[in-house]
Design a protein around this motif. Structure first.
Motif, PDB file in Angstrom:
ATOM      1  N   ARG A  12     -19.116 -58.438 -10.744  1.00  0.00           N
ATOM      2  CA  ARG A  12     -20.284 -58.712  -9.912  1.00  0.00           C
ATOM      3  C   ARG A  12     -19.967 -58.973  -8.448  1.00  0.00           C
ATOM      4  O   ARG A  12     -20.858 -58.910  -7.613  1.00  0.00           O
ATOM      5  N   GLY A 144     -14.675 -67.022 -22.594  1.00  0.00           N
ATOM      6  CA  GLY A 144     -16.010 -66.901 -22.004  1.00  0.00           C
ATOM      7  C   GLY A 144     -17.003 -67.714 -22.805  1.00  0.00           C
ATOM      8  O   GLY A 144     -16.641 -68.356 -23.802  1.00  0.00           O
ATOM      9  N   GLU A 147     -19.843 -72.718 -22.262  1.00  0.00           N
ATOM     10  CA  GLU A 147     -20.884 -73.737 -22.447  1.00  0.00           C
ATOM     11  C   GLU A 147     -21.299 -73.898 -23.903  1.00  0.00           C
ATOM     12  O   GLU A 147     -21.973 -74.852 -24.274  1.00  0.00           O
ATOM     13  N   ASP A 160     -15.523 -75.375 -16.189  1.00  0.00           N
ATOM     14  CA  ASP A 160     -15.987 -74.000 -15.999  1.00  0.00           C
ATOM     15  C   ASP A 160     -16.607 -73.832 -14.619  1.00  0.00           C
ATOM     16  O   ASP A 160     -16.831 -74.802 -13.900  1.00  0.00           O
ATOM     17  N   LEU A 161     -16.903 -72.578 -14.304  1.00  0.00           N
ATOM     18  CA  LEU A 161     -17.584 -72.250 -13.049  1.00  0.00           C
ATOM     19  C   LEU A 161     -19.063 -72.577 -13.165  1.00  0.00           C
ATOM     20  O   LEU A 161     -19.676 -72.368 -14.218  1.00  0.00           O
ATOM     21  N   VAL A 162     -19.619 -73.072 -12.080  1.00  0.00           N
ATOM     22  CA  VAL A 162     -21.062 -73.278 -11.988  1.00  0.00           C
ATOM     23  C   VAL A 162     -21.551 -72.613 -10.723  1.00  0.00           C
ATOM     24  O   VAL A 162     -20.999 -72.831  -9.647  1.00  0.00           O
ATOM     25  N   THR A 167     -26.772 -72.018 -16.655  1.00  0.00           N
ATOM     26  CA  THR A 167     -26.094 -71.948 -17.962  1.00  0.00           C
ATOM     27  C   THR A 167     -25.799 -73.353 -18.492  1.00  0.00           C
ATOM     28  O   THR A 167     -25.962 -73.619 -19.686  1.00  0.00           O
TER      29      THR A 167
HETATM   30  C1  PRP Z   1     -19.947 -67.684 -15.484  1.00  0.00           C
HETATM   31  C2  PRP Z   1     -19.461 -69.094 -15.698  1.00  0.00           C
HETATM   32  C3  PRP Z   1     -20.669 -69.755 -16.275  1.00  0.00           C
HETATM   33  C4  PRP Z   1     -21.815 -69.063 -15.567  1.00  0.00           C
HETATM   34  C5  PRP Z   1     -22.300 -69.933 -14.448  1.00  0.00           C
HETATM   35  O1  PRP Z   1     -19.893 -67.013 -16.669  1.00  0.00           O
HETATM   36  O2  PRP Z   1     -18.335 -69.130 -16.539  1.00  0.00           O
HETATM   37  O3  PRP Z   1     -20.746 -69.556 -17.672  1.00  0.00           O
HETATM   38  O4  PRP Z   1     -21.292 -67.847 -15.021  1.00  0.00           O
HETATM   39  O5  PRP Z   1     -23.410 -69.372 -13.801  1.00  0.00           O
HETATM   40  P1  PRP Z   1     -24.736 -70.188 -13.557  1.00  0.00           P
HETATM   41  O6  PRP Z   1     -24.350 -71.548 -13.079  1.00  0.00           O
HETATM   42  O7  PRP Z   1     -25.441 -69.390 -12.489  1.00  0.00           O
HETATM   43  O8  PRP Z   1     -25.499 -70.243 -14.836  1.00  0.00           O
HETATM   44  P2  PRP Z   1     -19.939 -65.438 -16.789  1.00  0.00           P
HETATM   45  O9  PRP Z   1     -21.318 -64.944 -16.569  1.00  0.00           O
HETATM   46  O10 PRP Z   1     -18.922 -64.854 -15.896  1.00  0.00           O
HETATM   47  O11 PRP Z   1     -19.607 -65.153 -18.284  1.00  0.00           O
HETATM   48  P3  PRP Z   1     -18.580 -65.841 -19.278  1.00  0.00           P
HETATM   49  O12 PRP Z   1     -19.219 -67.125 -19.709  1.00  0.00           O
HETATM   50  O13 PRP Z   1     -18.479 -64.902 -20.404  1.00  0.00           O
HETATM   51  O14 PRP Z   1     -17.285 -66.068 -18.574  1.00  0.00           O
END
Ligand code: PRP
Length: 268
Positions: A12, A144, A147, A160-162, A167
């Motif tokens: 992305r 992946g 959450e 994790d990333l936010v 999510t």
């Molecule tokens: C990323 C990250 C979170 C989400 C956060 O996942 O690991 O799960 O995006 O985004 P948000 O805060 O806008 O909800 P990704 O979509 O890359 O998929 P993955 O969980 O399979 O790694």
């Protein structure tokens, strides 16, 4: 003149990165997420673009298979490679956080019980963060959908990333600690930077001029000396430099569009 090879990440971030390169006059014609071709040569620019998985880009650059690479700071921290960063491209801004189930009563990771399980796709970053705080936890590596883990009893917390926070919310989790702000960085192979300094500096200058975090005062031009200094900074030091302020329980998460300026602070 040899081609300069620039590794770009599939996924992305590719589109906003291509936009910055195009604005900088380093147009990566033909490069697209849908393409099956992974190598794109711009004869007139003397540049070759290659498309790779984000997690592999530090490896291409480390071995000199790519002179330059564009990659998220999260990937760089996790890879633990000794790669100098030339520029913060200011896209893909988000946070790495520790999060727990809402209603768990935990407001800081120090309140987690010894031996708690932490699910993450960033085991190195998570281990370093918990170790630095003297917290004994078990890091559980996932690939992946992190959450999911607390809700099904796999882990007490996640790292994790936010981005938007959606999510986390939709899975009943709240961020309790910020671990790092991340944005997309331009990294360089150290030998390439010495051998091709002029050409690389030219590209960096063009990109800096159009980057969303291009304020010159915040991003002094990289020199071989500053690159050598950056290169001598190990990944653990970089992690220590990242902001680690506790996040207010249930606090709204800043969306990407507002993160770029904040993220500059993490580029120390
Ligand atoms: C990323 C990250 C979170 C989400 C956060 O996942 O690991 O799960 O995006 O985004 P948000 O805060 O806008 O909800 P990704 O979509 O890359 O998929 P993955 O969980 O399979 O790694």
């Amino acid at each position: 003149m040899r081609y300069l090879t620039i590794a770009l990440p599939k996924g992305r971030l590719l589109e906003p990165i291509l936009k910055i390169f195009a604005e900088a006059g380093v147009t990566a014609e033909g490069v697209s997420e849908d393409s099956r071709c992974l190598v794109f040569t711009r004869e007139e620019l003397g540049i070759r673009f290659v498309l790779a998985k984000p997690a592999d880009i530090p490896t291409y650059v480390e071995y000199g298979a790519a002179d330059l690479g564009v990659v998220g700071k999260d990937v760089l921290l996790e890879a633990g490679k000794d790669l100098p960063e030339l520029l913060d491209l200011g896209v893909g801004g988000c946070r790495i956080v520790a999060a727990v189930p809402a209603g768990s009563g935990v407001t800081d990771v120090t309140q987690l019980e010894t031996g708690s399980r932490i699910a993450t796709k960033f085991p190195r970053i998570a281990r370093s963060y918990f170790n630095q705080r003297g917290l004994r936890v078990e890091i559980v590596k996932l690939n992946g959908s992190i959450e999911l883990a607390p809700g099904v009893g796999l882990a007490e917390a996640i790292v994790d990333l936010v981005d938007t926070g959606r999510t986390l919310r939709e899975n009943g989790l709240v961020a309790v600690n910020n671990i790092a702000y991340v944005t997309t960085r331009l990294v360089v192979n150290r030998s390439s930077y010495k051998e091709e300094h002029e050409r690389i500096a030219g590209i960096v200058g063009r990109l800096r001029a159009v980057s969303p975090v291009s304020q010159a005062a915040r991003q002094p031009a990289a020199t071989p000396a500053s690159v050598a200094q950056a290169a001598s900074m190990g990944p653990s030091q970089v992690t220590r430099l990242a902001p680690a302020a506790p996040a207010a329980q249930g606090a709204p998460v800043t969306p990407v569009s507002q993160m770029a300026q904040k993220a500059v602070g993490a580029n120390a």
